[in-house]
Motif scaffolding. Sequence first.
Motif, PDB file in Angstrom:
ATOM      1  N   GLU A 269       0.831  -1.208   0.045  1.00  0.00           N
ATOM      2  CA  GLU A 269       0.027  -0.005  -0.043  1.00  0.00           C
ATOM      3  C   GLU A 269       0.845   1.424   0.045  1.00  0.00           C
ATOM      4  OE1 GLU A 269      -1.047  -2.645   2.311  1.00  0.00           O
ATOM      5  OE2 GLU A 269      -2.190  -3.188   0.455  1.00  0.00           O
ATOM      6  N   THR A 270       2.185   1.243  -0.011  1.00  0.00           N
ATOM      7  CA  THR A 270       3.061   2.400  -0.007  1.00  0.00           C
ATOM      8  C   THR A 270       3.216   2.780  -1.289  1.00  0.00           C
ATOM      9  OG1 THR A 270       4.953   0.852   0.084  1.00  0.00           O
ATOM     10  CG2 THR A 270       4.055   1.899   2.404  1.00  0.00           C
ATOM     11  N   THR A 271       2.940   2.043  -2.349  1.00  0.00           N
ATOM     12  CA  THR A 271       3.180   2.565  -3.617  1.00  0.00           C
ATOM     13  C   THR A 271       1.880   3.056  -4.224  1.00  0.00           C
ATOM     14  OG1 THR A 271       4.869   0.789  -3.912  1.00  0.00           O
ATOM     15  CG2 THR A 271       3.945   1.894  -5.924  1.00  0.00           C
ATOM     16  N   THR A 272       1.897   4.031  -4.439  1.00  0.00           N
ATOM     17  CA  THR A 272       0.221   4.786  -5.000  1.00  0.00           C
ATOM     18  C   THR A 272       0.147   4.372  -6.487  1.00  0.00           C
ATOM     19  OG1 THR A 272       0.835   6.953  -3.670  1.00  0.00           O
ATOM     20  CG2 THR A 272      -0.764   6.944  -5.466  1.00  0.00           C
TER      21      THR A 272
ATOM     22  N   SER B 276      -5.233  14.448 -10.456  1.00  0.00           N
ATOM     23  CA  SER B 276      -4.927  15.479 -11.505  1.00  0.00           C
ATOM     24  C   SER B 276      -6.105  16.235 -11.968  1.00  0.00           C
ATOM     25  CB  SER B 276      -3.925  15.168 -12.405  1.00  0.00           C
ATOM     26  OG  SER B 276      -3.832  16.143 -13.398  1.00  0.00           O
ATOM     27  N   VAL B 277      -7.048  15.110 -12.436  1.00  0.00           N
ATOM     28  CA  VAL B 277      -8.336  15.570 -13.224  1.00  0.00           C
ATOM     29  C   VAL B 277      -9.053  16.338 -12.288  1.00  0.00           C
ATOM     30  CG1 VAL B 277     -10.626  14.820 -14.045  1.00  0.00           C
ATOM     31  CG2 VAL B 277      -8.421  13.704 -14.685  1.00  0.00           C
ATOM     32  N   MET B 278      -9.272  15.938 -10.873  1.00  0.00           N
ATOM     33  CA  MET B 278     -10.160  16.558  -9.853  1.00  0.00           C
ATOM     34  C   MET B 278      -9.568  17.903  -9.545  1.00  0.00           C
ATOM     35  SD  MET B 278     -12.860  14.541  -9.594  1.00  0.00           S
ATOM     36  CE  MET B 278     -13.631  15.144  -7.944  1.00  0.00           C
ATOM     37  N   GLU B 279      -8.345  17.868  -9.343  1.00  0.00           N
ATOM     38  CA  GLU B 279      -7.621  19.328  -8.952  1.00  0.00           C
ATOM     39  C   GLU B 279      -7.993  20.509 -10.194  1.00  0.00           C
ATOM     40  OE1 GLU B 279      -3.752  17.995  -8.376  1.00  0.00           O
ATOM     41  OE2 GLU B 279      -3.878  17.343  -6.311  1.00  0.00           O
ATOM     42  N   LYS B 280      -7.916  19.830 -11.471  1.00  0.00           N
ATOM     43  CA  LYS B 280      -8.286  20.747 -12.551  1.00  0.00           C
ATOM     44  C   LYS B 280      -9.459  21.325 -12.503  1.00  0.00           C
ATOM     45  CE  LYS B 280      -4.709  18.858 -15.571  1.00  0.00           C
ATOM     46  NZ  LYS B 280      -4.367  18.195 -16.906  1.00  0.00           N
ATOM     47  N   LEU B 281     -10.433  20.415 -12.384  1.00  0.00           N
ATOM     48  CA  LEU B 281     -12.070  20.601 -12.140  1.00  0.00           C
ATOM     49  C   LEU B 281     -12.439  21.457 -11.057  1.00  0.00           C
ATOM     50  CD1 LEU B 281     -15.055  19.851 -12.971  1.00  0.00           C
ATOM     51  CD2 LEU B 281     -14.890  18.209 -11.235  1.00  0.00           C
ATOM     52  N   VAL B 282     -11.651  21.365  -9.717  1.00  0.00           N
ATOM     53  CA  VAL B 282     -11.941  22.390  -8.619  1.00  0.00           C
ATOM     54  C   VAL B 282     -11.376  23.601  -8.977  1.00  0.00           C
ATOM     55  CG1 VAL B 282     -11.217  22.344  -5.988  1.00  0.00           C
ATOM     56  CG2 VAL B 282     -12.139  20.226  -7.017  1.00  0.00           C
TER      57      VAL B 282
ATOM     58  N   ALA C 109      -4.285  14.954  -4.052  1.00  0.00           N
ATOM     59  CA  ALA C 109      -3.562  13.636  -4.455  1.00  0.00           C
ATOM     60  C   ALA C 109      -3.229  12.997  -2.999  1.00  0.00           C
ATOM     61  CB  ALA C 109      -2.412  14.110  -4.972  1.00  0.00           C
ATOM     62  N   LYS C 110      -2.775  13.944  -1.941  1.00  0.00           N
ATOM     63  CA  LYS C 110      -2.300  13.434  -0.817  1.00  0.00           C
ATOM     64  C   LYS C 110      -3.494  12.658  -0.061  1.00  0.00           C
ATOM     65  CE  LYS C 110       2.279  14.321  -0.783  1.00  0.00           C
ATOM     66  NZ  LYS C 110       3.031  13.245  -0.708  1.00  0.00           N
TER      67      LYS C 110
ATOM     68  N   LEU D 264      -6.226  11.221  -1.665  1.00  0.00           N
ATOM     69  CA  LEU D 264      -6.617   9.859  -1.990  1.00  0.00           C
ATOM     70  C   LEU D 264      -5.467   8.787  -1.576  1.00  0.00           C
ATOM     71  CD1 LEU D 264      -7.670  10.920  -5.551  1.00  0.00           C
ATOM     72  CD2 LEU D 264      -9.058  10.118  -3.663  1.00  0.00           C
ATOM     73  N   GLU D 265      -4.193   9.373  -1.589  1.00  0.00           N
ATOM     74  CA  GLU D 265      -3.177   8.505  -1.037  1.00  0.00           C
ATOM     75  C   GLU D 265      -3.399   7.903   0.144  1.00  0.00           C
ATOM     76  OE1 GLU D 265       0.784  10.368  -1.588  1.00  0.00           O
ATOM     77  OE2 GLU D 265       0.379  10.791  -3.556  1.00  0.00           O
ATOM     78  N   ARG D 266      -3.744   8.953   1.182  1.00  0.00           N
ATOM     79  CA  ARG D 266      -4.104   8.381   2.418  1.00  0.00           C
ATOM     80  C   ARG D 266      -5.117   7.537   2.661  1.00  0.00           C
ATOM     81  NH1 ARG D 266      -3.842  10.304   7.798  1.00  0.00           N
ATOM     82  NH2 ARG D 266      -5.736   9.800   9.119  1.00  0.00           N
ATOM     83  N   ILE D 267      -6.275   7.473   1.842  1.00  0.00           N
ATOM     84  CA  ILE D 267      -7.387   6.765   1.843  1.00  0.00           C
ATOM     85  C   ILE D 267      -6.844   5.276   1.364  1.00  0.00           C
ATOM     86  CG2 ILE D 267      -9.583   6.162   0.729  1.00  0.00           C
ATOM     87  CD1 ILE D 267     -10.080   9.246   0.681  1.00  0.00           C
ATOM     88  N   TYR D 268      -6.204   5.354   0.233  1.00  0.00           N
ATOM     89  CA  TYR D 268      -5.554   3.940  -0.215  1.00  0.00           C
ATOM     90  C   TYR D 268      -4.721   3.469   0.701  1.00  0.00           C
ATOM     91  CZ  TYR D 268      -3.042   0.895  -3.158  1.00  0.00           C
ATOM     92  OH  TYR D 268      -2.120  -0.383  -3.464  1.00  0.00           O
ATOM     93  N   LYS D 269      -3.813   4.124   1.299  1.00  0.00           N
ATOM     94  CA  LYS D 269      -2.841   3.601   2.188  1.00  0.00           C
ATOM     95  C   LYS D 269      -3.484   2.830   3.343  1.00  0.00           C
ATOM     96  CE  LYS D 269       0.800   6.278   2.972  1.00  0.00           C
ATOM     97  NZ  LYS D 269       1.502   7.027   3.432  1.00  0.00           N
ATOM     98  N   TYR D 270      -4.570   3.579   3.970  1.00  0.00           N
ATOM     99  CA  TYR D 270      -4.836   3.026   5.436  1.00  0.00           C
ATOM    100  C   TYR D 270      -6.261   1.952   5.272  1.00  0.00           C
ATOM    101  CZ  TYR D 270      -1.692   6.111   7.458  1.00  0.00           C
ATOM    102  OH  TYR D 270      -0.195   6.554   7.867  1.00  0.00           O
TER     103      TYR D 270
END
Length: 235
Positions: free
Chosen positions: A21-24, A33-39, A84-85, A87-93
């Motif tokens: 889980e440490t590799t995103t 990236s898509v969501m950040e552009k939209l926001v 990005a961070k 989503l990484e947190r959700i995936y990691k834990y």
Amino acid sequence: MLAATGYSTYQGRLPEPSQNETTTPRVLTIIASVMEKLVARNDRLADSLSRQLTKGNGGFSGSTPIGTSLNTFHGVRAPNISIAKYLERIYKYTNCSPSCFVVGYVYIDRLLHRHPDSLVVSLNVHRLLVTSVMVASKTMDDVHYNNAFYARVGGVSNAELNRLELELLFLLDFGVMVSSRVFESYCLHLQKEMLVNGTTQKIEKAFISNPVDDVTEISAENTASCSPLLSIGLS
């Protein structure tokens, strides 16, 4: 398809992520990236509409003339953690599969098609993401954490996440099933976004459709013996 400050902290206990889980996954990077552009685009639009409304009211501020469907997901101020961070947190834990993030992305896109006057902005995007990914994990993964655990990872209270889940389900008219054809089409869309960003690698798109009866839920209490980690809090 879908084309910052104010965190408090509180003490919580979350499991240590495994090496896997440490590799995103690449799909998280492109969705972020898509969501950040939209926001960013929608924040500018909302600000412009607000200024126009203030000017029209003779200098008195008023409600921004955009849809109210997503008001339940609005925070007091934008969090200082990037998409990005987050989503990484959700995936990691949570150990949810990368497919859950694609399906969560599908839910947000469906929501915006059903309520086109509403905008995903910096005040609501984090709550939308953690809620949509959590719901997706319940339909996609054989084993998943419960709402209480997702709340701790996502930085909201269990009671609030319960409300957000119900709100999302009603906004989607409980349309949470995603066919393999639709899933594949969104993966191709995200693949094109990766090419636009200069990445030629393929995204992870394993699709597993599980009946609800086969799903096992892990409670937050089952992680009580795990090492402590300072949790984040959305405001």
